[in-house]
Design a protein around this motif. Structure first.
Motif, short mmCIF file in Angstrom:
data_model
loop_
_atom_site.label_atom_id
_atom_site.label_comp_id
_atom_site.label_asym_id
_atom_site.label_seq_id
_atom_site.Cartn_x
_atom_site.Cartn_y
_atom_site.Cartn_z
N ALA A 84 0.83 -1.22 0.00
CA ALA A 84 0.00 0.00 0.00
C ALA A 84 0.86 1.26 0.00
O ALA A 84 0.74 2.13 0.85
CB ALA A 84 -0.97 -0.01 1.18
N LEU A 85 1.75 1.36 -0.98
CA LEU A 85 2.79 2.37 -0.97
C LEU A 85 2.31 3.79 -1.25
O LEU A 85 2.90 4.75 -0.79
CB LEU A 85 3.88 2.01 -1.99
N ARG A 86 1.28 3.93 -2.03
CA ARG A 86 0.82 5.27 -2.42
C ARG A 86 -0.56 5.54 -1.84
O ARG A 86 -1.32 4.61 -1.56
CB ARG A 86 0.77 5.37 -3.94
N LYS A 87 -0.88 6.80 -1.70
CA LYS A 87 -2.19 7.16 -1.17
C LYS A 87 -3.29 6.58 -2.05
O LYS A 87 -4.31 6.10 -1.54
CB LYS A 87 -2.33 8.68 -1.05
N ALA A 134 11.00 4.42 -4.34
CA ALA A 134 10.78 5.49 -5.31
C ALA A 134 9.31 5.93 -5.36
O ALA A 134 9.03 7.10 -5.63
CB ALA A 134 11.24 5.06 -6.70
N ILE A 135 8.39 5.02 -5.07
CA ILE A 135 6.97 5.40 -5.15
C ILE A 135 6.29 5.54 -3.78
O ILE A 135 5.16 6.00 -3.71
CB ILE A 135 6.16 4.44 -6.04
N LEU A 136 7.01 5.15 -2.70
CA LEU A 136 6.41 5.23 -1.37
C LEU A 136 5.99 6.66 -1.03
O LEU A 136 6.75 7.60 -1.19
CB LEU A 136 7.42 4.75 -0.31
N ARG A 137 4.77 6.80 -0.56
CA ARG A 137 4.27 8.07 -0.03
C ARG A 137 3.80 7.77 1.39
O ARG A 137 2.93 6.94 1.61
CB ARG A 137 3.11 8.61 -0.86
#
Length: 173
Positions: A84-87, A134-137
């Motif tokens: 669940a890396l991005r919002k 790189a994509i983690l938010r």
């Protein structure tokens, strides 16, 4: 009271699965390792050090969401270990019936890479960590969740995660 879904989110090596297992042992809630719902072709992509396409990830997250909703229909609380890396990814999971609460164990890139190197029985390459970072938010102020530094002992992380999740469950049910 509605069902509670505690989603342990984050990159490879963050300890999300270890913490999820400890939470499930402590609570008796049903545990899902979300990677188990990945199609085999996507797992091959991951083991090659790449991420599946965004479309494939959204489809996979939809199956995780549906699993959570099925458990909520049975009045069950759940623990889910899921990147669940991005919002946008978390917004898919937020569509599940019940209260969704995120626990984000985080650490420095060096600590995460070292943990991945020392893992036994898992063959996710170091390149996957780079792709994920790189994509983690991180969680935003409007998201229900807690961030926990993985430099702390796992039992402390467990206590903090459970206390925060139970508080959120009471507040949002």
């Amino acid at each position: 009271m509605s069902s509670l879904h505690v989603v342990l989110m984050g990159v490879s090596g963050s300890g999300k699965t270890t913490l999820a297992r400890k939470m499930a042992e402590r609570t008796g809630w049903e545990l899902l390792e979300a990677d188990d719902l990945h199609p085999e072709a996507d797992m091959e992509i991951l083991q090659g050090g790449k991420l599946p396409s965004e479309e494939k990830r959204i489809d996979w997250l939809g199956s995780v969401r549906d699993w959570m909703t099925e458990r909520a229909a049975e009045s069950k609380n759940t623990i889910v270990a899921c990147t669940a890396l991005r919002k946008e990814h978390r917004e898919v999971l937020n569509q599940a019936e019940g209260v969704v609460f995120y626990v984000h164990p985080y650490g420095t890139e060096d600590v995460l890479a070292d943990r991945m190197r020392r893992r036994v029985g898992e063959d996710m390459p170091r390149e996957l960590l780079d792709e994920q970072l790189a994509i983690l938010r991180r969680l935003e102020a409007d998201e229900r969740g807690i961030q926990l530094d993985i430099d702390r002992p796992v039992d402390e992380l467990l206590e903090d995660a459970l206390a925060a999740a139970k508080f959120a469950h009471r507040a949002y049910s």
